[in-house]
Motif scaffolding. Structure first.
Motif, PDB file in Angstrom:
ATOM      1  N   UNK A  62       0.816  -1.209   0.000  1.00  0.00           N
ATOM      2  CA  UNK A  62       0.000   0.000   0.000  1.00  0.00           C
ATOM      3  C   UNK A  62       0.853   1.263   0.000  1.00  0.00           C
ATOM      4  N   UNK A  63       0.293   2.323  -0.560  1.00  0.00           N
ATOM      5  CA  UNK A  63       0.966   3.622  -0.524  1.00  0.00           C
ATOM      6  C   UNK A  63       0.800   4.299   0.830  1.00  0.00           C
ATOM      7  N   UNK A  64      -0.077   3.747   1.674  1.00  0.00           N
ATOM      8  CA  UNK A  64      -0.363   4.321   2.992  1.00  0.00           C
ATOM      9  C   UNK A  64       0.631   3.759   4.007  1.00  0.00           C
ATOM     10  N   UNK A  65       1.299   4.610   4.788  1.00  0.00           N
ATOM     11  CA  UNK A  65       2.253   4.107   5.781  1.00  0.00           C
ATOM     12  C   UNK A  65       1.588   3.193   6.804  1.00  0.00           C
ATOM     13  N   UNK A  66       2.344   2.237   7.298  1.00  0.00           N
ATOM     14  CA  UNK A  66       1.821   1.290   8.276  1.00  0.00           C
ATOM     15  C   UNK A  66       1.230   1.999   9.489  1.00  0.00           C
ATOM     16  N   UNK A  67       1.850   3.069   9.942  1.00  0.00           N
ATOM     17  CA  UNK A  67       1.371   3.702  11.172  1.00  0.00           C
ATOM     18  C   UNK A  67       0.057   4.456  10.974  1.00  0.00           C
ATOM     19  N   UNK A  68      -0.426   4.536   9.727  1.00  0.00           N
ATOM     20  CA  UNK A  68      -1.742   5.125   9.486  1.00  0.00           C
ATOM     21  C   UNK A  68      -2.833   4.064   9.367  1.00  0.00           C
ATOM     22  N   UNK A  69      -2.448   2.799   9.472  1.00  0.00           N
ATOM     23  CA  UNK A  69      -3.401   1.709   9.363  1.00  0.00           C
ATOM     24  C   UNK A  69      -3.672   1.092  10.733  1.00  0.00           C
ATOM     25  N   UNK A  70      -4.867   0.564  10.884  1.00  0.00           N
ATOM     26  CA  UNK A  70      -5.278  -0.105  12.125  1.00  0.00           C
ATOM     27  C   UNK A  70      -5.615  -1.544  11.748  1.00  0.00           C
ATOM     28  N   UNK A  71      -4.809  -2.486  12.237  1.00  0.00           N
ATOM     29  CA  UNK A  71      -4.933  -3.885  11.839  1.00  0.00           C
ATOM     30  C   UNK A  71      -5.438  -4.717  13.018  1.00  0.00           C
ATOM     31  N   UNK A  72      -6.538  -5.416  12.781  1.00  0.00           N
ATOM     32  CA  UNK A  72      -7.132  -6.295  13.791  1.00  0.00           C
ATOM     33  C   UNK A  72      -7.005  -7.738  13.332  1.00  0.00           C
ATOM     34  N   UNK A  73      -6.626  -8.630  14.245  1.00  0.00           N
ATOM     35  CA  UNK A  73      -6.778 -10.051  13.997  1.00  0.00           C
ATOM     36  C   UNK A  73      -7.306 -10.714  15.268  1.00  0.00           C
ATOM     37  N   UNK A  74      -7.644 -12.002  15.137  1.00  0.00           N
ATOM     38  CA  UNK A  74      -8.362 -12.676  16.227  1.00  0.00           C
ATOM     39  C   UNK A  74      -7.776 -14.047  16.510  1.00  0.00           C
ATOM     40  N   UNK A  75      -7.805 -14.396  17.776  1.00  0.00           N
ATOM     41  CA  UNK A  75      -7.334 -15.687  18.262  1.00  0.00           C
ATOM     42  C   UNK A  75      -8.357 -16.773  17.958  1.00  0.00           C
TER      43      UNK A  75
END
Length: 275
Positions: A62-75
């Protein structure tokens, strides 16, 4: 001008976009990238979705920096138990290509297994270790919340539950709010139902220049919920995000509330088992 969702403050001092992109059953890296480029900053995945690697590749490209993204995952359910949680998250991070997730959730409480309290205790430890910025739960009923908060004193930042106009979960939303927990909506458009064919929603949409799906998503945000719609159509991906310039009036909100049936489209957290 690119649309992005407003931020909600979480009970741990961090913030989260109010509207995100659900990735269940999506493995197309280009489509995931389309969501990011369209303005989505929250991507919701899970070990059980078996697409963390694809989500990670989309983030990396992505052209968007990682620190501008919010990533959720689940156990996953198979990883309940104190000794399993850290290896499970580390495996997710490796698949995602990340050092940290922004939100880590217990996917289902699995009360018959009886390990969700110790699993939550392990998530608290992971947050302290910096592997997850925020921690939360998914599909937890009020009694499950009571148990984990009673054991740790830590309330989830987020509780992700089935929520749509047919199943608006008023009591659950109140239980979450009383703990400072944001209610996040999965299946926000009533997957597998005829919700979006409702004449009520079509009429409201005509008034505001919105499609039925946009009306429903705006309803979610106006009741304080945080929907994560999924779409495989680029045009719908974009239009789902363009809802924040409109405010539904009280009559429209009441009309949508009257659609309630009380019927779930997914499993009942009191008995559902998923591993």
């Amino acid at each position: 001008m690119q649309n992005t969702a407003p931020l909600l403050e979480l009970n741990d001092g961090h913030s989260m976009p109010q509207l995100g992109f659900g990735t269940y059953s999506i493995h197309d890296v280009d489509l995931l990238g389309e969501a990011i480029e369209s303005g989505y900053r929250l991507l919701d995945t899970a070990t059980r979705y078996e697409n963390e690697a694809e989500v990670g590749r989309a983030i990396a490209q992505a052209s968007v920096p990682r620190d501008e993204l919010f990533v959720t995952t689940k156990l996953a359910g198979r990883d309940h138990g104190r000794e399993n949680v850290r290896p499970a998250l580390q495996a997710s991070l490796e698949r995602l290509g990340l050092d940290q997730v922004d939100l880590y959730l217990i996917h289902w409480p699995l009360p018959n297994v009886g390990k969700f309290v110790e699993t939550w205790e392990a998530l608290v430890d992971l947050r302290e270790a910096g592997l997850a910025r925020s921690i939360g739960v998914s599909n937890f009923l009020p009694e499950h919340l009571d148990a984990i908060v009673g054991a740790t004193g830590v309330a989830p930042a987020v509780n992700q539950v089935e929520l749509h106009p047919y199943f608006p979960q008023a009591a659950q939303r109140q239980a979450d709010a009383s703990r400072g927990t944001v209610t996040q909506s999965w299946s926000p458009l009533g997957r597998g139902t005829n919700l979006l064919e409702s004449p009520v929603l079509r009429s409201i949409g005509e008034k505001y220049g919105l499609g039925p799906g946009q009306v429903v998503l705006r309803w979610h945000t106006q009741i304080g919920a945080a929907p994560i719609p999924k779409s495989a159509t680029p045009e719908r991906i974009r239009t789902n995000l363009s809802i924040f310039d409109v405010t539904l009036d009280e009559a429209a909100m009441n009309d949508i509330a009257a659609l309630e049936t009380g019927v779930r489209v997914g499993g009942d957290p009191a008995v559902h088992e998923e591993f």
